[in-house]
Motif scaffolding. Structure first.
Motif, PDB file in Angstrom:
ATOM      1  N   ILE A 186       0.841  -1.200   0.000  1.00  0.00           N
ATOM      2  CA  ILE A 186       0.000   0.000   0.000  1.00  0.00           C
ATOM      3  C   ILE A 186       0.873   1.246   0.000  1.00  0.00           C
ATOM      4  CG2 ILE A 186      -1.775   1.267   1.272  1.00  0.00           C
ATOM      5  CD1 ILE A 186      -2.647  -1.359   2.496  1.00  0.00           C
ATOM      6  N   SER A 187       0.557   2.188  -0.888  1.00  0.00           N
ATOM      7  CA  SER A 187       1.310   3.440  -0.853  1.00  0.00           C
ATOM      8  C   SER A 187       0.515   4.521  -0.132  1.00  0.00           C
ATOM      9  CB  SER A 187       1.688   3.881  -2.265  1.00  0.00           C
ATOM     10  OG  SER A 187       0.539   4.269  -2.979  1.00  0.00           O
ATOM     11  N   GLU A 188      -0.757   4.624  -0.438  1.00  0.00           N
ATOM     12  CA  GLU A 188      -1.557   5.585   0.320  1.00  0.00           C
ATOM     13  C   GLU A 188      -3.038   5.237   0.248  1.00  0.00           C
ATOM     14  OE1 GLU A 188      -2.050   9.470  -1.265  1.00  0.00           O
ATOM     15  OE2 GLU A 188      -1.322   8.879  -3.237  1.00  0.00           O
ATOM     16  N   ILE A 189      -3.811   5.893   1.117  1.00  0.00           N
ATOM     17  CA  ILE A 189      -5.262   5.692   1.135  1.00  0.00           C
ATOM     18  C   ILE A 189      -5.905   6.991   0.657  1.00  0.00           C
ATOM     19  CG2 ILE A 189      -7.254   5.153   2.588  1.00  0.00           C
ATOM     20  CD1 ILE A 189      -5.335   2.862   2.521  1.00  0.00           C
ATOM     21  N   ASP A 190      -6.878   6.850  -0.227  1.00  0.00           N
ATOM     22  CA  ASP A 190      -7.575   8.020  -0.749  1.00  0.00           C
ATOM     23  C   ASP A 190      -8.560   8.549   0.312  1.00  0.00           C
ATOM     24  OD1 ASP A 190      -9.116   9.844  -2.001  1.00  0.00           O
ATOM     25  OD2 ASP A 190      -9.920   8.462  -3.524  1.00  0.00           O
ATOM     26  N   TYR A 191      -8.177   9.646   0.943  1.00  0.00           N
ATOM     27  CA  TYR A 191      -8.975  10.153   2.063  1.00  0.00           C
ATOM     28  C   TYR A 191     -10.357  10.654   1.652  1.00  0.00           C
ATOM     29  CZ  TYR A 191      -4.863  10.001   5.073  1.00  0.00           C
ATOM     30  OH  TYR A 191      -3.795   9.596   5.795  1.00  0.00           O
ATOM     31  N   PRO A 212      -0.429   2.661   4.810  1.00  0.00           N
ATOM     32  CA  PRO A 212       0.707   2.670   3.893  1.00  0.00           C
ATOM     33  C   PRO A 212       1.850   1.800   4.403  1.00  0.00           C
ATOM     34  CG  PRO A 212      -0.145   4.879   4.142  1.00  0.00           C
ATOM     35  CD  PRO A 212      -0.906   4.017   5.097  1.00  0.00           C
ATOM     36  N   GLY A 213       2.463   1.061   3.489  1.00  0.00           N
ATOM     37  CA  GLY A 213       3.595   0.213   3.851  1.00  0.00           C
ATOM     38  C   GLY A 213       3.208  -1.243   4.065  1.00  0.00           C
ATOM     39  N   GLN A 214       1.932  -1.508   4.296  1.00  0.00           N
ATOM     40  CA  GLN A 214       1.493  -2.884   4.526  1.00  0.00           C
ATOM     41  C   GLN A 214       1.437  -3.661   3.217  1.00  0.00           C
ATOM     42  OE1 GLN A 214       0.693  -4.541   7.431  1.00  0.00           O
ATOM     43  NE2 GLN A 214       1.568  -2.744   8.459  1.00  0.00           N
ATOM     44  N   ALA A 260     -12.271  -0.990  -2.230  1.00  0.00           N
ATOM     45  CA  ALA A 260     -10.857  -1.346  -2.362  1.00  0.00           C
ATOM     46  C   ALA A 260     -10.158  -0.358  -3.289  1.00  0.00           C
ATOM     47  CB  ALA A 260     -10.716  -2.766  -2.886  1.00  0.00           C
ATOM     48  N   GLY A 261     -10.954   0.310  -4.136  1.00  0.00           N
ATOM     49  CA  GLY A 261     -10.386   1.275  -5.078  1.00  0.00           C
ATOM     50  C   GLY A 261      -9.682   2.444  -4.401  1.00  0.00           C
ATOM     51  N   CYS A 262      -9.966   2.699  -3.151  1.00  0.00           N
ATOM     52  CA  CYS A 262      -9.288   3.817  -2.508  1.00  0.00           C
ATOM     53  C   CYS A 262      -7.999   3.387  -1.815  1.00  0.00           C
ATOM     54  CB  CYS A 262     -10.227   4.568  -1.565  1.00  0.00           C
ATOM     55  SG  CYS A 262     -10.529   3.745  -0.018  1.00  0.00           S
ATOM     56  N   ILE A 263      -7.642   2.097  -1.960  1.00  0.00           N
ATOM     57  CA  ILE A 263      -6.347   1.639  -1.441  1.00  0.00           C
ATOM     58  C   ILE A 263      -5.345   1.677  -2.597  1.00  0.00           C
ATOM     59  CG2 ILE A 263      -5.122  -0.250  -0.315  1.00  0.00           C
ATOM     60  CD1 ILE A 263      -7.860  -1.272   0.640  1.00  0.00           C
ATOM     61  N   LYS A 264      -4.479   2.680  -2.606  1.00  0.00           N
ATOM     62  CA  LYS A 264      -3.525   2.838  -3.723  1.00  0.00           C
ATOM     63  C   LYS A 264      -2.283   2.009  -3.463  1.00  0.00           C
ATOM     64  CE  LYS A 264      -5.622   6.364  -5.906  1.00  0.00           C
ATOM     65  NZ  LYS A 264      -6.102   7.512  -5.126  1.00  0.00           N
ATOM     66  N   LEU A 265      -1.761   1.394  -4.525  1.00  0.00           N
ATOM     67  CA  LEU A 265      -0.585   0.522  -4.369  1.00  0.00           C
ATOM     68  C   LEU A 265       0.654   1.166  -4.970  1.00  0.00           C
ATOM     69  CD1 LEU A 265      -2.241  -2.860  -5.385  1.00  0.00           C
ATOM     70  CD2 LEU A 265      -1.925  -1.920  -3.099  1.00  0.00           C
ATOM     71  N   LYS A 266       1.820   0.685  -4.493  1.00  0.00           N
ATOM     72  CA  LYS A 266       3.095   1.195  -5.031  1.00  0.00           C
ATOM     73  C   LYS A 266       3.336   0.654  -6.427  1.00  0.00           C
ATOM     74  CE  LYS A 266       5.607   2.256  -0.874  1.00  0.00           C
ATOM     75  NZ  LYS A 266       6.328   1.664   0.241  1.00  0.00           N
TER      76      LYS A 266
END
Ligand SMILES: Nc1nc2c(ncn2[C@@H]2O[C@H](COP(=O)(O)OP(=O)(O)OP(=O)(O)O)[C@@H](O)[C@H]2O)c(=O)[nH]1
Ligand SMILES: [Mg+2]
Lengths: 73, 677
Positions: free
Chosen positions: A15-20, A35-37, A67-73
């Motif tokens: 995970i890079s970031e979460i779309d707030y 993020p980081g998980q 799940a679309g708001c969980i952005k990946l690296k």
């Protein structure tokens, strides 16, 4: 950028970031998506949605739209 | 009331993440028997109890629904958070015990950290240590306690191991609190925002890296444990475990992209057909018991109103309902096993997509499924659905699930339609009824969804995030215990009602014409008795009442006697069978004295025309009526309470009962049109 909703079967991602801006973002973070998980898509439901993601050693079922708001690296 | 006693003793509140073992611990400490289920969201209401005397702690213990954090999103979570801050009668807790799944520290520590930082006195109880031990790991209570600045104790909720330590800790904490001055509790919404949520999780990751340690010094195990630890401590990878391997293997099948849904349908189908298959022999046994009891009474007492009261009113009435206790027992047993296995959360996930198409949510699945047992807990269980509209809609359609009170009616009519030696066909038919009732509720839901904007105001976004717990072998004695208790409650609740109604109905059918005059010439005593019974009923109060409803019953091929029974079913559906038993035994023209209910139904005729009353068409029609009709006053009351107004319950009564009448009309006349009498 890819999101957790686009993971393939059995694919891992970090995970890079979460779309707030997403209304469920707080709940998603409270479940441990931070993020980081590393997450992994374990199963998909018959209708391809929701998906089961492993996070911090637990399986969480989540709709693709969320799940679309969980952005990946 | 409770307030007086509660104020004198300290209040200990149990909170914790969903499915972490709160209720299991509550039952352990209080000796109570609340339901524990392997599904996040099984407790939806708080309840309190004193701690068992053997533990020597004078305190009130409160169990609450599971919460992920101190910011509630659904009604059950709000119940839990309210019990921490502003409980109406009990006030704020003196001590908070929070249960944490020791296999899920990296997610579950969020709540205790929030609790400690808000200023609560907290004891952390690590549960599921037996499962963690299978991975040859344990949590260091000492280190966790130091890093969180509160007491920590590990227990095994299934074997009671560690409870003594917990008791010691509770005692020492209560002592300390007595002397310390009261701390100020801050509402969490003031401290929390999204960035410090991230900080809290960073803190958790550091703690988790530090507190797991291997259990045994055994070489082979040390190796696997060290491997697990490596995964854990390798911060970059994942701060936690990989999920339970067996669970993932099972899910590969049960959540398979293609097979998953078929397995789901199979599981549901088997659940409901087996009720009939397993219960049939038991039912026959109970049936015989009561028939024999009845004939015993008739043989040994003078025929008179008292004998009739005992045999027709009391024995047949109670018997006709007790016959169905085995089925209800088995329904609860099978549902209980299914619940404790962990499959329910999968079911909810599989069906989320189809349900969301008709305005419901995957989380509606568990309330709907428990609606097959009873609508009342089911409506309350809908509290776990965060979206208001979806929750109200779920409550709305729950009465369409065929609750266990309808089982007696179905079973009677199936037994009537199908020869006794053909149990497998009966099983399929019952499965078919459940299938039909599910399909029809989907169709009704779909139609109502079209008008839903007018009924429920639409607000907020829909969401489905649900933890899938690891599969567990069901805890058999907990399931059996629960089955026993629910069946007992069923009998205690339905029993007096049935008895009362049997007596009222008996009165209505027996009076005012106690000594009817009939032509006795050339008839046997039995024939005279039957004639007298018929004559008595003809001029009874029940028949007067019946003449009013006759016009409504004729279009659906039935007569006033069924009508009277249907009306009495509004008190409780179970009463339907016993009142049928009563009115039909009274009017039975059967020569055998102790005819069973089935026989009296076979010979029953419509008064005016002399046609057979219980034909295939009318029997199926009756089943259809019960599939749709809302005939349970307690359900209406709970619906009113859970929806916070009269609008939804009133709509439910009118829509579902109207629909029942209409569908029965269609079925009976449709069948007749196609030549089925
Ligand atoms: N192996 C094991 N299972 C446990 C333990 N404690 C609880 N369980 C099981 O975990 C499941 C959940 O337990 P509950 O007590 O219902 O959990 P809860 O926290 O009350 O759950 P909610 O009310 O849904 O928030 C049940 O199947 C229990 O039998 C434990 O220490 N070890
Ligand atoms: Mg509980």
């Amino acid at each position: 950028m890819r999101t957790a909703a686009e993971l393939n079967y059995r694919e891992k991602g970090i995970i890079s970031e979460i779309d707030y801006s997403h209304p469920s973002s707080k709940r998603i973070m409270e479940h441990g998506f931070t993020p980081g998980q590393t997450i992994e898509l374990i199963c998909k439901s018959t209708f391809n949605d929701p998906i089961a993601i492993s996070i911090r050693g637990t399986l969480i079922a989540i709709r693709k739209s969320e799940a679309g708001c969980i952005k990946l690296k | 009331m409770k307030i007086d006693t509660a104020l004198q003793v300290p209040l200990i509140t149990l909170v914790g993440p969903p499915n972490s073992g709160k209720t299991t611990l509550f039952n352990l400490l209080s000796g109570k028997n609340y339901k524990t289920v392997n599904y996040p969201g099984s407790t939806v209401e708080y309840y309190t109890s004193r701690i068992l005397p053997k533990y020597n702690i004078q305190a009130e213990l409160l169990d609450s629904p599971g919460i992920v954090s101190l910011l509630p999103e659904s009604i059950d979570e709000k119940v839990a958070v309210d019990s921490l801050y502003s409980h109406p009668t009990l006030g704020a807790p003196d001590l908070v015990i929070t249960t944490i799944d020791s296999c899920q520290l990296s997610r579950h520590l969020l709540l205790p950290i929030q609790l400690v930082s808000s200023g609560f006195n907290v004891i952390i109880v690590l549960t599921m240590t037996d499962i963690l031990a299978k991975r040859d790991l344990k949590v260091s209570e000492n280190r966790l306690s130091k890093s969180l600045n509160c007491d920590v104790v590990a227990i095994n909720g299934r074997t009671k191991q560690g409870v003594d330590n917990l008791i010691k800790l509770i005692n020492s904490n209560l002592e300390r609190i007595k002397t310390a001055e009261k701390k100020n509790i801050l509402p969490h919404s003031l401290i929390e925002n999204k960035t410090n949520l991230l900080d809290t999780f960073k803190e958790i990751e550091e703690i988790v890296n530090d507190v797991y340690e291997p259990i045994k010094v055994d070489k082979i195990n040390l190796k696997t444990a060290n491997n697990e630890l490596k995964v854990l401590q390798d911060g970059s990878a994942s701060n936690g475990f990989t999920p339970d391997e067996i669970t993932i293997k099972i899910d590969r099948v049960l959540l398979h992209r293609f097979w998953g849904f078929l397995v789901f349908l199979l599981v549901m189908g088997l659940t409901f057909t087996s009720i009939f298959w397993i219960a049939q022999p038991l039912m026959n046994f109970v049936d015989e018991l009561f028939t024999n009891l009845n004939s015993l009474v008739l043989e040994n007492f003078e025929p008179g109103w008292l004998t009739f009261l005992i045999s027709d009113g009391i024995i047949s009435g109670t018997g006709s309902v007790l016959v169905f206790v085995p089925q209800i027992l088995i329904l609860f047993l099978i549902l209980g096993l299914l619940e404790d296995s962990g499959y329910l959360a999968r079911g909810a996930m599989l069906i989320d997509k189809p349900l969301s198409k008709i305005g419901l949510n995957g989380r509606s699945f568990v309330p709907m499924l428990s609606g097959f047992a009873c609508a009342i807990p089911a409506m309350i269980a809908a509290r776990t659905i965060p979206n208001r509209k979806e929750r109200l809609f779920t409550i709305f359609i729950i009465p369409l699930m065929s609750c266990s009170a309808r089982l007696p009616v179905y079973a009677l009519l199936i037994a009537y339609l199908i020869p006794k030696d053909n149990a497998w066909l009966g099983g399929f038919l019952l499965g078919g009824i459940y299938f039909l009732s599910t399909i029809s509720s989907i169709v009704v839901a779909w139609i109502i969804n079209k008008f839903s904007k007018r009924i429920f105001s639409d607000e907020g976004s829909s969401s489905f995030i649900l933890e899938l717990p690891s599969y567990k072998i069901p805890k058999i004695n907990a399931v059996i215990n629960h089955t026993y208790n629910s069946s007992k409650q069923y009998i205690l609740r339905a029993g007096p009602m049935i008895l009362g109604f049997s007596l009222v109905l008996w009165f209505l059918t027996f009076f005012p014409n106690i000594n009817p005059q009939v032509e006795k010439e050339g008839l046997t005593t039995e024939q005279i008795q039957n004639l007298e019974r018929a004559e008595r009923l003809e001029h009874s109060f029940a028949s007067d009442l019946g003449k009013i409803i006759q016009p409504f019953m004729t279009p659906i091929g039935m007569d006033w006697r069924i009508g009277v029974s249907l009306i009495s079913a509004f008190a409780a559906r179970e009463v339907f069978v016993s009142s049928l038993a009563l009115t039909f035994k009274v009017t039975s023209e059967d020569d055998e004295e102790q005819s069973t209910l089935l026989n009296s139904l076979t010979t029953a005729k419509i008064g005016a025309t002399g046609e057979k009353l219980f034909t295939v068409a009318t029997s199926i029609g009756l089943i259809v009526f019960f599939i749709f009709a809302l005939q349970c006053l307690s359900t209406v009351a709970v619906s009113r309470k859970e929806t916070g107004g009269w609008k939804i319950p009133i709509l439910q009564v009118f829509i579902f009962t109207g629909l029942a009448y209409f569908m029965t009309f269609l079925t009976v006349n449709g069948l007749r049109f196609f030549g089925v009498q």
